[in-house]
Design an enzyme around this catalytic site. Sequence first.
Site, PDB file in Angstrom:
ATOM      1  N   ASP A   1      31.938 -58.174 -50.061  1.00 22.56           N
ATOM      2  CA  ASP A   1      32.340 -56.771 -50.054  1.00 22.56           C
ATOM      3  C   ASP A   1      33.857 -56.707 -50.205  1.00 22.56           C
ATOM      4  OD1 ASP A   1      32.910 -57.691 -47.492  1.00 22.56           O
ATOM      5  OD2 ASP A   1      32.105 -55.944 -46.468  1.00 22.56           O
TER       6      ASP A   1
ATOM      7  N   HIS B   1      31.418 -69.818 -50.254  1.00 19.36           N
ATOM      8  CA  HIS B   1      32.424 -68.778 -50.445  1.00 19.36           C
ATOM      9  C   HIS B   1      33.823 -69.377 -50.256  1.00 19.36           C
ATOM     10  CE1 HIS B   1      34.603 -64.985 -49.661  1.00 19.36           C
ATOM     11  NE2 HIS B   1      33.617 -64.405 -50.314  1.00 19.36           N
TER      12      HIS B   1
ATOM     13  N   PHE C   1      37.678 -60.057 -55.216  1.00 19.52           N
ATOM     14  CA  PHE C   1      38.696 -61.066 -54.912  1.00 19.52           C
ATOM     15  C   PHE C   1      40.105 -60.683 -55.332  1.00 19.52           C
ATOM     16  CE2 PHE C   1      34.682 -63.394 -55.288  1.00 19.52           C
ATOM     17  CZ  PHE C   1      34.613 -63.948 -54.029  1.00 19.52           C
TER      18      PHE C   1
ATOM     19  N   TYR D   1      37.968 -56.226 -49.828  1.00 20.48           N
ATOM     20  CA  TYR D   1      38.941 -56.435 -48.760  1.00 20.48           C
ATOM     21  C   TYR D   1      39.045 -55.149 -47.937  1.00 20.48           C
ATOM     22  CZ  TYR D   1      40.522 -60.489 -51.505  1.00 20.48           C
ATOM     23  OH  TYR D   1      40.601 -61.671 -52.199  1.00 20.48           O
TER      24      TYR D   1
END
Length: 217
Positions: free
Chosen positions: A59, A182, A72, A61
């Site tokens: 999801d 991740h 990202f 930031y």
Amino acid sequence: MNWKNVIENERKKDYYKALETKIDKEYQDKTIYPPKNKIFYAFDLTPYDDLKVVIIGQDPYHQKGQAQGLAFSTPKEIKNPPSMVNIFKEIESDLGKPSANLDGDLTSWAKQGVLLINRVLTVEDSSPKSHRDIGWEIFTTNIIKHIDDNFENIIFLLWGNDAIKLSKYIDDKKHFILTSPHPSPLSAYRGFFGSKNFSKINKILKDIDIDIEPIVW
């Protein structure tokens, strides 16, 4: 066909109407990221007909100024979050040179045909995972299904368990699936570092067609 058509088709569905009502109220009552006009920014930047790679995050930031609608990525004036720092470490280790995007803004990736989407497209300030299970997972699953059905030879880069679960919707006889933990500090040392996904993607692109431009990471 284009992304606008695909998204408009989703908006006609009952699940999306309920999601939209919920999201509209959230933006009205709380601080939500990314800015509302950037929710679909990834689709704005990556031309439908130029799609090469799909990178799926979790999801957005959840701190002020960070989220910009690309998984990202952050605006260049924002300090790189830990996940982004780890992505750049892996790029340099993999390719033997620093990323061309050390400011954290991955707009150039998007414009090269890399669709940067999160599993969930919005989040409440300082509350990670706060918009899970309100409908975004249905939306992003349907986007992946559409890509699977309507494209060939797309490279799916799935980071983390949430993204990896989407592999069941991808035909690996038509497409390429790369997975790893991740890049967050909690999991990067469990196999994200050393995964060499960036060089693997460019090798796959060359194997598909020698004339395809590799991604400048």
